[in-house]
Every structure is written in C-alpha cells, then in structure tokens.
Design a protein around this motif. Structure first.
Motif, mmCIF file in Angstrom:
data_model
loop_
_atom_site.group_PDB
_atom_site.id
_atom_site.type_symbol
_atom_site.label_atom_id
_atom_site.label_comp_id
_atom_site.label_asym_id
_atom_site.label_seq_id
_atom_site.Cartn_x
_atom_site.Cartn_y
_atom_site.Cartn_z
ATOM 1 N N MET A 262 0.799 -1.062 -0.028
ATOM 2 C CA MET A 262 0.008 0.014 -0.121
ATOM 3 C C MET A 262 1.046 1.319 -0.115
ATOM 4 S SD MET A 262 -2.955 1.135 2.519
ATOM 5 C CE MET A 262 -2.258 1.290 4.172
ATOM 6 N N ILE A 263 0.630 2.167 -0.847
ATOM 7 C CA ILE A 263 1.453 3.488 -0.886
ATOM 8 C C ILE A 263 0.352 4.483 -0.241
ATOM 9 C CG2 ILE A 263 2.293 5.288 -2.397
ATOM 10 C CD1 ILE A 263 2.894 2.966 -4.465
ATOM 11 N N VAL A 264 1.088 5.119 0.614
ATOM 12 C CA VAL A 264 0.538 6.275 1.366
ATOM 13 C C VAL A 264 1.250 7.720 0.974
ATOM 14 C CG1 VAL A 264 0.102 7.466 3.612
ATOM 15 C CG2 VAL A 264 0.061 4.933 3.176
ATOM 16 N N THR A 265 0.383 8.628 0.300
ATOM 17 C CA THR A 265 0.872 9.713 0.183
ATOM 18 C C THR A 265 0.237 10.844 0.997
ATOM 19 O OG1 THR A 265 0.633 8.971 -2.328
ATOM 20 C CG2 THR A 265 0.872 11.367 -1.819
ATOM 21 N N LEU A 266 1.240 11.562 1.189
ATOM 22 C CA LEU A 266 1.059 12.778 2.247
ATOM 23 C C LEU A 266 1.120 14.126 1.300
ATOM 24 C CD1 LEU A 266 3.018 11.644 5.551
ATOM 25 C CD2 LEU A 266 0.583 11.828 5.115
ATOM 26 N N ASN A 267 -0.094 14.994 1.677
ATOM 27 C CA ASN A 267 0.106 16.286 1.148
ATOM 28 C C ASN A 267 0.417 17.421 2.025
ATOM 29 O OD1 ASN A 267 -0.923 15.287 -1.537
ATOM 30 N ND2 ASN A 267 -3.207 15.300 -0.787
ATOM 31 N N LEU A 268 1.416 17.709 2.041
ATOM 32 C CA LEU A 268 1.824 18.570 3.027
ATOM 33 C C LEU A 268 2.351 19.952 2.445
ATOM 34 C CD1 LEU A 268 4.618 16.268 4.825
ATOM 35 C CD2 LEU A 268 2.385 16.754 5.456
ATOM 36 N N SER A 269 2.069 21.052 3.279
ATOM 37 C CA SER A 269 2.452 22.512 2.802
ATOM 38 C C SER A 269 3.971 22.390 2.956
ATOM 39 C CB SER A 269 1.844 23.168 3.780
ATOM 40 O OG SER A 269 2.413 23.372 4.964
ATOM 41 N N LYS A 270 4.390 23.422 2.154
ATOM 42 C CA LYS A 270 5.824 23.762 2.092
ATOM 43 C C LYS A 270 6.252 23.970 3.512
ATOM 44 C CE LYS A 270 5.558 28.735 1.051
ATOM 45 N NZ LYS A 270 5.883 29.686 0.138
ATOM 46 N N TYR A 271 5.627 24.360 4.557
ATOM 47 C CA TYR A 271 6.181 24.503 5.920
ATOM 48 C C TYR A 271 5.964 23.316 6.727
ATOM 49 C CZ TYR A 271 5.734 29.398 4.679
ATOM 50 O OH TYR A 271 5.843 30.226 3.932
ATOM 51 N N GLU A 272 5.169 22.368 6.251
ATOM 52 C CA GLU A 272 4.967 21.202 7.180
ATOM 53 C C GLU A 272 6.149 20.163 6.594
ATOM 54 O OE1 GLU A 272 0.359 20.769 8.072
ATOM 55 O OE2 GLU A 272 1.035 20.472 5.985
ATOM 56 N N LYS A 273 6.949 20.466 5.556
ATOM 57 C CA LYS A 273 7.921 19.274 5.065
ATOM 58 C C LYS A 273 9.184 19.428 5.727
ATOM 59 C CE LYS A 273 6.314 19.639 0.532
ATOM 60 N NZ LYS A 273 6.193 19.829 -0.867
ATOM 61 N N THR A 274 9.358 20.670 6.595
ATOM 62 C CA THR A 274 10.537 20.822 7.273
ATOM 63 C C THR A 274 10.344 20.574 8.800
ATOM 64 O OG1 THR A 274 10.271 23.041 7.951
ATOM 65 C CG2 THR A 274 11.319 22.705 6.090
ATOM 66 N N MET A 275 11.383 20.314 9.752
ATOM 67 C CA MET A 275 11.167 20.092 11.033
ATOM 68 C C MET A 275 11.248 21.462 11.933
ATOM 69 S SD MET A 275 13.652 16.704 11.062
ATOM 70 C CE MET A 275 13.871 16.441 12.975
ATOM 71 N N ILE A 276 11.336 22.307 11.285
ATOM 72 C CA ILE A 276 11.463 23.707 11.653
ATOM 73 C C ILE A 276 10.103 24.522 11.698
ATOM 74 C CG2 ILE A 276 12.577 26.087 11.717
ATOM 75 C CD1 ILE A 276 15.120 24.701 10.509
ATOM 76 N N PRO A 277 9.389 24.719 13.030
ATOM 77 C CA PRO A 277 8.488 25.452 12.767
ATOM 78 C C PRO A 277 8.505 27.003 12.297
ATOM 79 C CG PRO A 277 9.294 25.608 15.009
ATOM 80 C CD PRO A 277 10.039 24.893 14.471
ATOM 81 N N PRO A 278 7.500 27.412 11.238
ATOM 82 C CA PRO A 278 7.738 28.667 10.671
ATOM 83 C C PRO A 278 7.406 29.853 11.642
ATOM 84 C CG PRO A 278 5.535 27.776 10.170
ATOM 85 C CD PRO A 278 6.302 26.805 11.187
ATOM 86 N N VAL A 279 8.417 30.271 12.639
ATOM 87 C CA VAL A 279 8.200 31.143 13.434
ATOM 88 C C VAL A 279 9.559 32.123 13.244
ATOM 89 C CG1 VAL A 279 8.437 31.645 15.977
ATOM 90 C CG2 VAL A 279 7.170 29.595 15.269
ATOM 91 N N CYS A 280 9.417 33.423 13.428
ATOM 92 C CA CYS A 280 10.494 34.165 13.124
ATOM 93 C C CYS A 280 11.464 34.073 14.014
ATOM 94 C CB CYS A 280 10.043 35.729 12.921
ATOM 95 S SG CYS A 280 11.195 37.183 12.950
ATOM 96 N N CYS A 281 12.704 34.011 13.859
ATOM 97 C CA CYS A 281 13.889 34.075 14.627
ATOM 98 C C CYS A 281 13.969 35.311 15.581
ATOM 99 C CB CYS A 281 15.149 33.858 13.914
ATOM 100 S SG CYS A 281 15.207 32.365 13.081
ATOM 101 N N LEU A 282 13.857 36.330 15.084
ATOM 102 C CA LEU A 282 14.104 37.651 15.808
ATOM 103 C C LEU A 282 12.734 37.983 16.651
ATOM 104 C CD1 LEU A 282 15.579 39.786 13.039
ATOM 105 C CD2 LEU A 282 16.468 39.028 14.795
ATOM 106 N N CYS A 283 11.546 37.911 16.328
ATOM 107 C CA CYS A 283 10.347 38.418 16.896
ATOM 108 C C CYS A 283 9.364 37.364 17.369
ATOM 109 C CB CYS A 283 9.745 39.361 16.302
ATOM 110 S SG CYS A 283 8.957 38.833 14.561
ATOM 111 N N HIS A 284 9.677 36.128 17.067
ATOM 112 C CA HIS A 284 8.728 34.879 17.452
ATOM 113 C C HIS A 284 7.432 35.218 16.785
ATOM 114 C CE1 HIS A 284 12.199 33.678 19.780
ATOM 115 N NE2 HIS A 284 12.292 35.065 20.215
ATOM 116 N N THR A 285 7.247 35.868 15.747
ATOM 117 C CA THR A 285 5.720 35.847 15.075
ATOM 118 C C THR A 285 5.811 34.700 14.251
ATOM 119 O OG1 THR A 285 6.051 38.350 14.848
ATOM 120 C CG2 THR A 285 4.422 37.158 13.313
ATOM 121 N N GLY A 286 4.701 33.937 14.389
ATOM 122 C CA GLY A 286 4.361 32.719 13.783
ATOM 123 C C GLY A 286 3.834 32.979 12.067
ATOM 124 N N TYR A 287 4.033 31.971 11.616
ATOM 125 C CA TYR A 287 3.375 32.147 10.100
ATOM 126 C C TYR A 287 1.844 32.544 10.210
ATOM 127 C CZ TYR A 287 1.569 30.566 5.590
ATOM 128 O OH TYR A 287 1.123 30.696 4.269
#
Length: 126
Positions: A1-26
C-alpha cells in the motif's frame, strides 16, 4: 500500500515557521503577508543521501531560518553570510524593536489574571 501525504511547504521541514527575531508565527502574519525560510551560506539540505554509503538521512537543516514578512527583506539581503552571522547582524539592527516587543510581552503577561491553580498555590503556600 502506498500512502501519499499532502504537506504544505512549511510542514515538510522540522523547523516551525516562527520568526527567529520576533517570534511571530506564520499564522500570526497579517492577511496578504507571509514570511519565508531563508537559505544562508552554510545551508545543508534536510533530506540527503550519503554519497559514500547511499544511506538516506533526515536531519534538521542548518543554515535555514524562518523570518516574518517584516524581517524577511533584511534576512534575504544577508543570505550570502552564515545563518549565525546574519542573525547576529539582524539582532543588532533590530535591537530596539526586539527590546520593545519583549517589554510589551512582559507587561501583557503581568496583566494576565492568575489561573485557578496559581491562585490555589498562593493560598496553600502561605
């Protein structure tokens, strides 16, 4: 069985999309604005195959940082540097703004009502 995941470009990384400087999230960005991940000089891919062994490695990328829309243009202009060098330069460039944001956050937290647990802990601790 083949499972396909539809991930957004932000879900493909292990890093959360939160600004390094001000900690504002995507998801905290104003409508129509979006931050991005920036690849710096020391970037190493997340998914890579070892050339010697052919083994697949999944590791957290280095030299790859997320910046909110407010800090993104400055981060892109420093992408020829390492991520740490760029971060240090951006931190000094936005030092006043970062200090003000931290002060506002401390005031906001100080004005939050105590939770039931915090109130009970204060009564019992006396």
């Amino acid at each position: 069985m083949i499972v396909t995941l539809n991930l957004s470009k932000y879900e493909k990384t292990m890093i959360p999309p939160v600004c390094c400087l001000c900690h504002t999230g995507y998801h905290d960005e104003p409508p129509g604005c979006a931050g991005e991940f920036v690849k710096f000089k020391d970037y190493q891919a997340v998914n890579e195959v070892d050339a010697d062994t052919g083994a697949f490695r999944l590791n957290e990328p280095s030299g790859y940082r997320y910046y909110c829309s407010r800090h993104l243009p400055h981060a892109i202009s420093l992408s020829h540097k390492t991520a740490e060098e760029a971060f240090d330069e951006l931190q000094s460039l936005f030092a006043d703004e970062i200090a003000q944001d931290r002060h506002i956050e401390k005031v906001r937290q100080a004005n939050q009502p105590l939770s039931l647990w915090q109130r009970m802990k204060g009564v019992i601790g006396r």
